[in-house]
Design an enzyme around this catalytic site. Structure first.
Site, PDB file in Angstrom:
ATOM      1  N   GLY A  44     -13.639 -12.306   4.143  1.00 28.65           N
ATOM      2  CA  GLY A  44     -14.451 -12.070   5.435  1.00 28.65           C
ATOM      3  C   GLY A  44     -14.874 -13.361   6.104  1.00 28.65           C
ATOM      4  CG  ASP A 103     -17.823 -10.825   5.697  1.00 31.71           C
ATOM      5  OD1 ASP A 103     -18.651 -10.802   4.562  1.00 31.71           O
ATOM      6  OD2 ASP A 103     -16.672 -10.099   5.436  1.00 31.71           O
ATOM      7  CG  ASP A 106     -23.072  -3.424   2.455  1.00 29.57           C
ATOM      8  OD1 ASP A 106     -23.967  -3.044   3.130  1.00 29.57           O
ATOM      9  OD2 ASP A 106     -22.018  -2.851   1.876  1.00 29.57           O
ATOM     10  CE  LYS A 134     -23.276  -3.097   6.788  1.00 29.75           C
ATOM     11  NZ  LYS A 134     -21.964  -2.049   6.340  1.00 29.75           N
ATOM     12  CG  PHE A 155     -17.373  -0.200   7.421  1.00 32.43           C
ATOM     13  CD1 PHE A 155     -17.836  -0.459   6.259  1.00 32.43           C
ATOM     14  CD2 PHE A 155     -16.341  -0.512   7.996  1.00 32.43           C
ATOM     15  CE1 PHE A 155     -17.184  -1.282   5.427  1.00 32.43           C
ATOM     16  CE2 PHE A 155     -15.409  -1.329   7.139  1.00 32.43           C
ATOM     17  CZ  PHE A 155     -15.985  -1.776   6.017  1.00 32.43           C
ATOM     18  CB  VAL A 156     -19.489  -3.965  11.719  1.00 36.64           C
ATOM     19  CG1 VAL A 156     -20.592  -3.054  12.115  1.00 36.64           C
ATOM     20  CG2 VAL A 156     -20.021  -4.806  10.409  1.00 36.64           C
ATOM     21  CG  ASP A 162     -11.208  -5.974   5.492  1.00 36.51           C
ATOM     22  OD1 ASP A 162     -12.400  -6.537   5.203  1.00 36.51           O
ATOM     23  OD2 ASP A 162     -10.502  -5.075   4.891  1.00 36.51           O
ATOM     24  NE  ARG A 168      -9.153  -9.348   6.129  1.00 30.39           N
ATOM     25  CZ  ARG A 168     -10.283  -9.168   5.305  1.00 30.39           C
ATOM     26  NH1 ARG A 168     -11.393  -9.623   5.713  1.00 30.39           N
ATOM     27  NH2 ARG A 168     -10.052  -8.476   4.248  1.00 30.39           N
TER      28      ARG A 168
HETATM   29  P1  IMP Z   1     -21.912  -6.571  -0.941  1.00 26.99           P
HETATM   30  O1  IMP Z   1     -21.463  -7.299  -2.213  1.00 26.99           O
HETATM   31  O2  IMP Z   1     -22.041  -5.060  -1.082  1.00 26.99           O
HETATM   32  O3  IMP Z   1     -23.027  -7.359  -0.355  1.00 26.99           O
HETATM   33  O4  IMP Z   1     -20.603  -6.606   0.126  1.00 26.99           O
HETATM   34  C1  IMP Z   1     -20.288  -7.840   0.776  1.00 26.99           C
HETATM   35  C2  IMP Z   1     -18.926  -7.713   1.087  1.00 26.99           C
HETATM   36  O5  IMP Z   1     -18.268  -6.280   1.392  1.00 26.99           O
HETATM   37  C3  IMP Z   1     -18.723  -8.324   2.213  1.00 26.99           C
HETATM   38  O6  IMP Z   1     -18.256  -9.830   1.782  1.00 26.99           O
HETATM   39  C4  IMP Z   1     -17.518  -7.747   2.867  1.00 26.99           C
HETATM   40  O7  IMP Z   1     -16.344  -8.004   2.743  1.00 26.99           O
HETATM   41  C5  IMP Z   1     -17.875  -6.143   2.546  1.00 26.99           C
HETATM   42  N1  IMP Z   1     -18.486  -5.509   3.589  1.00 26.99           N
HETATM   43  C6  IMP Z   1     -19.633  -4.930   3.311  1.00 26.99           C
HETATM   44  N2  IMP Z   1     -19.976  -4.059   4.662  1.00 26.99           N
HETATM   45  C7  IMP Z   1     -18.807  -4.278   5.366  1.00 26.99           C
HETATM   46  C8  IMP Z   1     -18.619  -3.675   6.921  1.00 26.99           C
HETATM   47  O8  IMP Z   1     -19.282  -3.195   7.473  1.00 26.99           O
HETATM   48  N3  IMP Z   1     -17.473  -4.036   7.359  1.00 26.99           N
HETATM   49  C9  IMP Z   1     -16.559  -4.812   6.638  1.00 26.99           C
HETATM   50  N4  IMP Z   1     -16.943  -5.233   5.572  1.00 26.99           N
HETATM   51  C10 IMP Z   1     -17.935  -4.801   4.762  1.00 26.99           C
HETATM   52 MG    MG Z   2     -15.907 -10.072   2.178  1.00 24.65          MG
END
Ligand code: IMP
Ligand code: MG
Length: 183
Positions: A44, A103, A106, A134, A155-156, A162, A168
């Site tokens: 990402g 990127d 989350d 987020k 979701f973006v 992606d 992407r």
């Molecule tokens: P985390 O481990 O839950 O913080 O997620 C991080 C990863 O989830 C990011 O590097 C993204 O690849 C993916 N991700 C989280 N939210 C989104 C979204 O809204 N769109 C696309 N990818 C996301």
């Molecule tokens: Mg990622």
């Protein structure tokens, strides 16, 4: 892939470019170490990191650059809850000041995992930077040192992000609207 559209643009290419300039101003002080390494979390971060390093170059900052590929999400929009390294960095980061670039922040699992992993390799310091945040989705306590934009629980896609491997390449960030979901 669920039926969806991406008609709602949240951040245009111009919005992103302006925010990136501000990020570079705020981050520059963290990037002055003699051994400064930027590590992008794939996939990402590829577009964000490419633009960031060009912004930092204009401030005379010259990092070593590497990538780590981490996976937690499956094919959809929900995290599996586990993070694993599918391709590790190859640079030696012992004693280096590292800036991790992703990127989006989350649940926090990916960035928390990456920070620990790089720190375990002997980096002298690890800072973090994500284009999007987020905060409402956080599961693991985790804050980035620098973030571009805060987003709601949508979701973006675009600018590296992606949905199921798609979108992407978009130069902007759009919200994914799922048509099988009540509005
Ligand atoms: P985390 O481990 O839950 O913080 O997620 C991080 C990863 O989830 C990011 O590097 C993204 O690849 C993916 N991700 C989280 N939210 C989104 C979204 O809204 N769109 C696309 N990818 C996301
Ligand atoms: Mg990622």
């Amino acid at each position: 892939m669920r039926p969806h559209h991406i008609h709602d643009v949240l951040f245009t290419a111009d919005d992103i470019a302006r925010q990136l300039d501000e990020l570079v101003v705020m981050m520059a002080g963290d990037c002055r170490a003699a051994d400064f390494v930027m590590i992008g979390i794939l996939r990402g971060s590829f577009m964000f990191l490419a633009d960031l390093v060009r912004g930092l170059y204009r401030r005379d900052i010259h990092p070593r650059i590497d990538f780590i590929t981490l996976e937690s999400y499956g094919a959809g929009t929900e995290s599996s809850g586990r993070v694993r390294v599918t391709k590790d960095i190859t640079l030696d980061v012992r004693g280096a000041q590292v800036l991790l670039v992703d990127d989006i922040l989350d649940t926090g699992r990916t960035l928390a995992f990456a920070r620990q992993s790089i720190s375990n390799k002997g980096a002298a310091g690890v800072k973090t930077c994500t284009l999007l945040d987020k905060p409402s989705r956080r599961v693991v306590p985790c804050r980035a040192d620098h973030t571009g934009f805060t987003v709601e629980n949508h979701f973006v896609v675009g600018y590296g992000l992606d949905y199921d491997g798609r979108y992407r390449e978009l130069p902007y960030i759009a919200k994914v609207t799922f048509l099988d979901e009540a509005p």
